[in-house]
Design a protein around this motif. Structure first.
Motif, PDB file in Angstrom:
ATOM      1  N   TYR A   1       0.841  -1.188   0.000  1.00 33.03           N
ATOM      2  CA  TYR A   1       0.000   0.000   0.000  1.00 33.03           C
ATOM      3  C   TYR A   1       0.877   1.239   0.000  1.00 33.03           C
ATOM      4  O   TYR A   1       1.895   1.295   0.692  1.00 33.03           O
ATOM      5  N   THR A   2       0.457   2.248  -0.782  1.00 33.39           N
ATOM      6  CA  THR A   2       1.143   3.544  -0.789  1.00 33.39           C
ATOM      7  C   THR A   2       0.088   4.646  -0.760  1.00 33.39           C
ATOM      8  O   THR A   2      -1.100   4.394  -0.939  1.00 33.39           O
ATOM      9  N   HIS A   3       0.542   5.857  -0.574  1.00 34.41           N
ATOM     10  CA  HIS A   3      -0.350   7.021  -0.529  1.00 34.41           C
ATOM     11  C   HIS A   3      -0.888   7.331  -1.911  1.00 34.41           C
ATOM     12  O   HIS A   3      -0.189   7.163  -2.910  1.00 34.41           O
ATOM     13  N   LYS A   4      -2.125   7.792  -1.961  1.00 30.57           N
ATOM     14  CA  LYS A   4      -2.694   8.277  -3.218  1.00 30.57           C
ATOM     15  C   LYS A   4      -3.199   9.702  -3.062  1.00 30.57           C
ATOM     16  O   LYS A   4      -2.909  10.551  -3.879  1.00 30.57           O
ATOM     17  N   ARG A   5      -3.949   9.978  -2.007  1.00 28.65           N
ATOM     18  CA  ARG A   5      -4.543  11.301  -1.822  1.00 28.65           C
ATOM     19  C   ARG A   5      -3.814  12.146  -0.786  1.00 28.65           C
ATOM     20  O   ARG A   5      -3.901  13.365  -0.807  1.00 28.65           O
ATOM     21  N   VAL A   6      -3.152  11.519   0.136  1.00 29.90           N
ATOM     22  CA  VAL A   6      -2.484  12.220   1.242  1.00 29.90           C
ATOM     23  C   VAL A   6      -0.980  12.059   1.060  1.00 29.90           C
ATOM     24  O   VAL A   6      -0.503  10.958   0.777  1.00 29.90           O
ATOM     25  N   PRO A   7      -0.200  13.130   1.197  1.00 29.37           N
ATOM     26  CA  PRO A   7       1.250  12.999   1.030  1.00 29.37           C
ATOM     27  C   PRO A   7       1.871  12.139   2.134  1.00 29.37           C
ATOM     28  O   PRO A   7       1.383  12.121   3.263  1.00 29.37           O
ATOM     29  N   PRO A   8       2.952  11.425   1.817  1.00 28.44           N
ATOM     30  CA  PRO A   8       3.555  10.522   2.788  1.00 28.44           C
ATOM     31  C   PRO A   8       4.417  11.199   3.851  1.00 28.44           C
ATOM     32  O   PRO A   8       4.837  10.555   4.794  1.00 28.44           O
ATOM     33  N   GLY A   9       4.685  12.477   3.727  1.00 26.43           N
ATOM     34  CA  GLY A   9       5.563  13.161   4.682  1.00 26.43           C
ATOM     35  C   GLY A   9       4.804  13.994   5.690  1.00 26.43           C
ATOM     36  O   GLY A   9       3.756  13.594   6.217  1.00 26.43           O
ATOM     37  N   ASP A  10       5.311  15.194   5.933  1.00 25.76           N
ATOM     38  CA  ASP A  10       4.749  16.075   6.958  1.00 25.76           C
ATOM     39  C   ASP A  10       3.293  16.440   6.704  1.00 25.76           C
ATOM     40  O   ASP A  10       2.514  16.602   7.645  1.00 25.76           O
ATOM     41  N   GLY A  11       2.901  16.579   5.431  1.00 26.25           N
ATOM     42  CA  GLY A  11       1.511  16.903   5.123  1.00 26.25           C
ATOM     43  C   GLY A  11       0.554  15.840   5.620  1.00 26.25           C
ATOM     44  O   GLY A  11      -0.526  16.139   6.130  1.00 26.25           O
ATOM     45  N   GLY A  12       0.941  14.582   5.494  1.00 29.21           N
ATOM     46  CA  GLY A  12       0.116  13.487   5.987  1.00 29.21           C
ATOM     47  C   GLY A  12       0.051  13.459   7.504  1.00 29.21           C
ATOM     48  O   GLY A  12      -1.005  13.184   8.087  1.00 29.21           O
ATOM     49  N   ILE A  13       1.163  13.758   8.137  1.00 26.69           N
ATOM     50  CA  ILE A  13       1.190  13.816   9.607  1.00 26.69           C
ATOM     51  C   ILE A  13       0.269  14.930  10.093  1.00 26.69           C
ATOM     52  O   ILE A  13      -0.538  14.740  11.000  1.00 26.69           O
ATOM     53  N   ALA A  14       0.362  16.100   9.447  1.00 24.57           N
ATOM     54  CA  ALA A  14      -0.479  17.230   9.835  1.00 24.57           C
ATOM     55  C   ALA A  14      -1.958  16.903   9.652  1.00 24.57           C
ATOM     56  O   ALA A  14      -2.791  17.220  10.511  1.00 24.57           O
ATOM     57  N   LEU A  15      -2.300  16.247   8.553  1.00 25.18           N
ATOM     58  CA  LEU A  15      -3.685  15.870   8.316  1.00 25.18           C
ATOM     59  C   LEU A  15      -4.175  14.913   9.405  1.00 25.18           C
ATOM     60  O   LEU A  15      -5.280  15.059   9.929  1.00 25.18           O
ATOM     61  N   GLY A  16      -3.358  13.961   9.785  1.00 20.30           N
ATOM     62  CA  GLY A  16      -3.715  13.040  10.861  1.00 20.30           C
ATOM     63  C   GLY A  16      -3.905  13.752  12.189  1.00 20.30           C
ATOM     64  O   GLY A  16      -4.820  13.430  12.949  1.00 20.30           O
ATOM     65  N   GLN A  17      -3.060  14.728  12.458  1.00 14.93           N
ATOM     66  CA  GLN A  17      -3.193  15.488  13.702  1.00 14.93           C
ATOM     67  C   GLN A  17      -4.491  16.288  13.727  1.00 14.93           C
ATOM     68  O   GLN A  17      -5.170  16.359  14.756  1.00 14.93           O
TER      69      GLN A  17
END
Length: 72
Positions: A43-59
């Protein structure tokens, strides 16, 4: 290396490629290809970036869920 680690750590579980290094498209595709050739589900990212952007979205998601659970 990824195939070796995947086999030694969890031989039956799917593999999730995430983190800042997987913002590199060439690296992501080569690692995904090798793991897939070894019979692993990847599995890899499609809509959410795998770096800091994804972490921020999760937060943000966790903050919203927490706020909803504490709302009166």
């Amino acid at each position: 290396m990824a195939v070796h680690v995947a086999k030694s750590v969890s031989p039956e579980l799917p593999i999730v490629l995430t983190g800042g290094c997987f913002q590199n498209g060439l690296l992501t595709e080569r690692v995904r290809s090798r793991l897939s050739e070894a019979g692993r589900l990847v599995y890899t990212h499609k809509r959410v970036p795998p770096g800091d952007g994804g972490i921020a979205l999760g937060q943000v998601l966790l903050a919203l869920l927490s706020a909803e659970s504490h709302a009166v």
